[in-house]
Design a protein around this motif. Structure first.
Motif, PDB file in Angstrom:
ATOM      1  N   LEU A 145       0.802  -1.221   0.000  1.00 17.87           N
ATOM      2  CA  LEU A 145       0.000   0.000   0.000  1.00 17.87           C
ATOM      3  C   LEU A 145       0.839   1.277   0.000  1.00 17.87           C
ATOM      4  O   LEU A 145       0.498   2.250  -0.668  1.00 17.87           O
ATOM      5  CB  LEU A 145      -0.948   0.011   1.203  1.00 17.87           C
ATOM      6  CG  LEU A 145      -2.109  -0.988   1.142  1.00 17.87           C
ATOM      7  CD1 LEU A 145      -2.905  -0.932   2.437  1.00 17.87           C
ATOM      8  CD2 LEU A 145      -3.014  -0.702  -0.047  1.00 17.87           C
ATOM      9  N   LYS A 146       1.912   1.286   0.752  1.00 15.47           N
ATOM     10  CA  LYS A 146       2.718   2.501   0.852  1.00 15.47           C
ATOM     11  C   LYS A 146       3.555   2.689  -0.405  1.00 15.47           C
ATOM     12  O   LYS A 146       4.391   1.870  -0.746  1.00 15.47           O
ATOM     13  CB  LYS A 146       3.627   2.442   2.077  1.00 15.47           C
ATOM     14  CG  LYS A 146       4.331   3.754   2.387  1.00 15.47           C
ATOM     15  CD  LYS A 146       5.126   3.667   3.690  1.00 15.47           C
ATOM     16  CE  LYS A 146       5.797   4.986   4.022  1.00 15.47           C
ATOM     17  NZ  LYS A 146       6.565   4.906   5.283  1.00 15.47           N
ATOM     18  N   SER A 164       0.052   6.457  -1.672  1.00 14.64           N
ATOM     19  CA  SER A 164      -0.625   5.201  -1.378  1.00 14.64           C
ATOM     20  C   SER A 164      -1.174   4.555  -2.639  1.00 14.64           C
ATOM     21  O   SER A 164      -1.720   5.242  -3.508  1.00 14.64           O
ATOM     22  CB  SER A 164      -1.774   5.432  -0.388  1.00 14.64           C
ATOM     23  OG  SER A 164      -2.546   4.256  -0.210  1.00 14.64           O
ATOM     24  N   GLY A 208      -3.535   2.417  -2.247  1.00 18.53           N
ATOM     25  CA  GLY A 208      -4.872   2.038  -1.810  1.00 18.53           C
ATOM     26  C   GLY A 208      -5.981   2.458  -2.750  1.00 18.53           C
ATOM     27  O   GLY A 208      -6.805   1.624  -3.158  1.00 18.53           O
ATOM     28  N   PRO A 209      -6.060   3.744  -3.125  1.00 20.53           N
ATOM     29  CA  PRO A 209      -7.140   4.163  -4.012  1.00 20.53           C
ATOM     30  C   PRO A 209      -7.151   3.444  -5.360  1.00 20.53           C
ATOM     31  O   PRO A 209      -8.219   3.099  -5.861  1.00 20.53           O
ATOM     32  CB  PRO A 209      -6.864   5.670  -4.189  1.00 20.53           C
ATOM     33  CG  PRO A 209      -6.201   6.060  -2.909  1.00 20.53           C
ATOM     34  CD  PRO A 209      -5.304   4.891  -2.578  1.00 20.53           C
ATOM     35  N   ALA A 247      -7.638  -2.720   0.972  1.00 13.97           N
ATOM     36  CA  ALA A 247      -7.276  -1.302   0.913  1.00 13.97           C
ATOM     37  C   ALA A 247      -8.304  -0.436   1.620  1.00 13.97           C
ATOM     38  O   ALA A 247      -7.950   0.491   2.364  1.00 13.97           O
ATOM     39  CB  ALA A 247      -7.113  -0.867  -0.534  1.00 13.97           C
ATOM     40  N   GLU A 249      -7.818  -0.813   5.367  1.00 13.26           N
ATOM     41  CA  GLU A 249      -6.561  -0.218   5.834  1.00 13.26           C
ATOM     42  C   GLU A 249      -6.595   1.301   5.780  1.00 13.26           C
ATOM     43  O   GLU A 249      -5.877   1.973   6.523  1.00 13.26           O
ATOM     44  CB  GLU A 249      -5.391  -0.735   4.991  1.00 13.26           C
ATOM     45  CG  GLU A 249      -5.043  -2.190   5.227  1.00 13.26           C
ATOM     46  CD  GLU A 249      -4.570  -2.448   6.648  1.00 13.26           C
ATOM     47  OE1 GLU A 249      -3.723  -1.679   7.141  1.00 13.26           O
ATOM     48  OE2 GLU A 249      -5.059  -3.414   7.275  1.00 13.26           O
ATOM     49  N   MET A 250      -7.444   1.868   4.931  1.00 12.01           N
ATOM     50  CA  MET A 250      -7.550   3.323   4.832  1.00 12.01           C
ATOM     51  C   MET A 250      -8.650   3.880   5.726  1.00 12.01           C
ATOM     52  O   MET A 250      -9.053   5.033   5.578  1.00 12.01           O
ATOM     53  CB  MET A 250      -7.771   3.732   3.372  1.00 12.01           C
ATOM     54  CG  MET A 250      -6.557   3.515   2.489  1.00 12.01           C
ATOM     55  SD  MET A 250      -6.733   4.157   0.799  1.00 12.01           S
ATOM     56  CE  MET A 250      -7.911   2.984   0.114  1.00 12.01           C
ATOM     57  N   LEU A 303     -11.773   8.559  -1.997  1.00 15.30           N
ATOM     58  CA  LEU A 303     -10.414   8.065  -2.215  1.00 15.30           C
ATOM     59  C   LEU A 303      -9.871   8.495  -3.575  1.00 15.30           C
ATOM     60  O   LEU A 303     -10.586   8.509  -4.570  1.00 15.30           O
ATOM     61  CB  LEU A 303     -10.395   6.537  -2.144  1.00 15.30           C
ATOM     62  CG  LEU A 303     -10.890   5.913  -0.833  1.00 15.30           C
ATOM     63  CD1 LEU A 303     -10.959   4.402  -0.983  1.00 15.30           C
ATOM     64  CD2 LEU A 303      -9.981   6.303   0.325  1.00 15.30           C
ATOM     65  N   ASN A 361      -8.099  14.725   2.120  1.00 12.99           N
ATOM     66  CA  ASN A 361      -7.269  13.571   2.451  1.00 12.99           C
ATOM     67  C   ASN A 361      -7.715  12.382   1.600  1.00 12.99           C
ATOM     68  O   ASN A 361      -8.543  11.576   2.032  1.00 12.99           O
ATOM     69  CB  ASN A 361      -7.375  13.230   3.934  1.00 12.99           C
ATOM     70  CG  ASN A 361      -6.393  12.139   4.343  1.00 12.99           C
ATOM     71  OD1 ASN A 361      -5.770  11.493   3.504  1.00 12.99           O
ATOM     72  ND2 ASN A 361      -6.246  11.929   5.647  1.00 12.99           N
ATOM     73  N   THR A 371      -6.482   9.610   0.823  1.00 11.93           N
ATOM     74  CA  THR A 371      -6.060   8.248   1.165  1.00 11.93           C
ATOM     75  C   THR A 371      -6.711   7.790   2.468  1.00 11.93           C
ATOM     76  O   THR A 371      -6.276   6.815   3.070  1.00 11.93           O
ATOM     77  CB  THR A 371      -4.526   8.151   1.296  1.00 11.93           C
ATOM     78  OG1 THR A 371      -4.072   8.997   2.364  1.00 11.93           O
ATOM     79  CG2 THR A 371      -3.838   8.552   0.002  1.00 11.93           C
ATOM     80  N   ARG A 372      -7.754   8.485   2.887  1.00 18.75           N
ATOM     81  CA  ARG A 372      -8.478   8.139   4.103  1.00 18.75           C
ATOM     82  C   ARG A 372      -9.956   7.974   3.777  1.00 18.75           C
ATOM     83  O   ARG A 372     -10.596   8.902   3.286  1.00 18.75           O
ATOM     84  CB  ARG A 372      -8.308   9.223   5.166  1.00 18.75           C
ATOM     85  CG  ARG A 372      -8.976   8.900   6.500  1.00 18.75           C
ATOM     86  CD  ARG A 372      -8.226   7.800   7.229  1.00 18.75           C
ATOM     87  NE  ARG A 372      -8.824   7.502   8.532  1.00 18.75           N
ATOM     88  CZ  ARG A 372      -8.448   6.476   9.293  1.00 18.75           C
ATOM     89  NH1 ARG A 372      -7.471   5.661   8.893  1.00 18.75           N
ATOM     90  NH2 ARG A 372      -9.022   6.245  10.456  1.00 18.75           N
TER      91      ARG A 372
END
Length: 308
Positions: free
Chosen positions: A18-19, A27, A29-30, A101, A104-105, A164, A181, A183-184
């Motif tokens: 993810l990072k 990230s 993640g999205p 993802a 985790e976000m 995201l 934000n 990635t949250r």
């Protein structure tokens, strides 16, 4: 290398991917969420074709669809996971990556079951044109989502995925993040959509979107954006009440999103009472895991559709 069926080990390796300091907002993640979304969003209820079973994006016929521009990065980011767990199918890996993802976000826990198989050729890849076009309005959203079997509430809820990531001018034609934000996972998309003053804006490439410029923004800060399809959620009499509800109640949004995203990645999947996949491809070919592809991101350049 893990033992076949050790999905906990796969989950851990997805988290490790993810990072990404040099990619977008740091990230993957999205893009993992969008990959899962687009792998499933081709489903057609009437013909029972498309959907996440098969991982058709491995083939140019689907992977080269302009609507999938940028997803080559998500697929490449997951290749190290595929290398460590060669038994898992791409169709399971991509959908699981989206679910992992989101959690985790900061998002909800989404039910996920394995068993999808990978197509052995591109003969069953769905036709292009089944994914949403962000430049359109409410009628287009209904055309796309009703085809999959979703209702108006579910359309609005899935649109909350715009909490995201961001759009890219060299991919979708649009540009910028929806929220501060990206990635949250939260219900911030609905709050901002409802509360801020969004003004029409034409980009240098001719694409029209909506932007909010913070009067207190510092030099270099980029404005937030919304797509025409996002704004349609505010003006449509059936969509708008759900925007309000999700903006006011994060728990409600998370509960509904978990259910609708789980439905999305199961579109076209048929299971028996024990949860085993019984699709024709699964019966004929078994759990076929396609060979690992390249770690290098290759895919379509700029496209004319924005993700949803």
């Amino acid at each position: 290398m893990s033992s076949p069926g050790d999905f906990d080990a796969v989950r851990k390796d997805i988290v490790a991917q993810l990072k990404k300091p040099g990619y977008d907002d740091g990230s993957a993640g999205p893009v993992f969420v969008r990959l899962a979304w687009h792998s499933a969003g081709t489903y057609d209820l009437e013909s029972d074709t498309g959907g996440s079973n098969g991982a058709g994006m491995r083939y140019e016929a689907e992977g080269g669809d302009p609507a999938n521009a940028g997803l080559q990065y998500g697929r490449a980011f997951l290749e190290p996971v595929k290398e460590r767990h060669p038994w898992i199918t791409y169709s399971d890996l991509w959908t699981l990556a989206g679910v992992v993802a989101i959690k985790e976000m900061g998002g909800p826990q989404i039910p996920w079951l394995p068993g999808r198989t990978d197509l052995v050729d591109d003969s069953k890849v769905p036709p292009r044109g089944r994914l949403p076009d962000g430049a359109q309005g409410a009628d287009h959203l209904r055309h796309i989502f009703y085809r999959m079997g979703f209702n108006d509430q579910e359309i609005v809820c899935l649109s909350g995925g715009h909490n995201l990531g961001r759009t890219h001018a060299d991919r979708s034609g649009f540009n910028g993040p929806w929220v501060n934000n990206p990635t949250r996972f939260s219900n911030q998309f609905f709050k901002l959509l409802q509360r801020l003053e969004w003004k029409p804006h034409t980009l240098p490439n001719g694409f029209k979107q909506f932007i909010y410029t913070d009067p207190d923004a510092e030099e270099g800060d980029e404005p937030l954006m919304m797509l025409p399809t996002d704004m349609a959620l505010l003006t449509d009499k059936s969509f708008a009440p759900w925007v309000k509800k999700y903006a006011e109640d994060k728990d409600l949004f998370f509960d509904h999103f978990a259910k609708v995203f789980a439905k999305l990645i199961e579109l076209g999947i048929k299971r028996d009472a024990e949860g085993n996949v019984v699709n024709t491809d699964r019966v004929k070919g078994g759990y076929i895991s396609a060979p690992k592809k390249s770690d290098t991101a290759t895919g379509p350049p700029r496209q004319r559709q924005a993700r949803l």
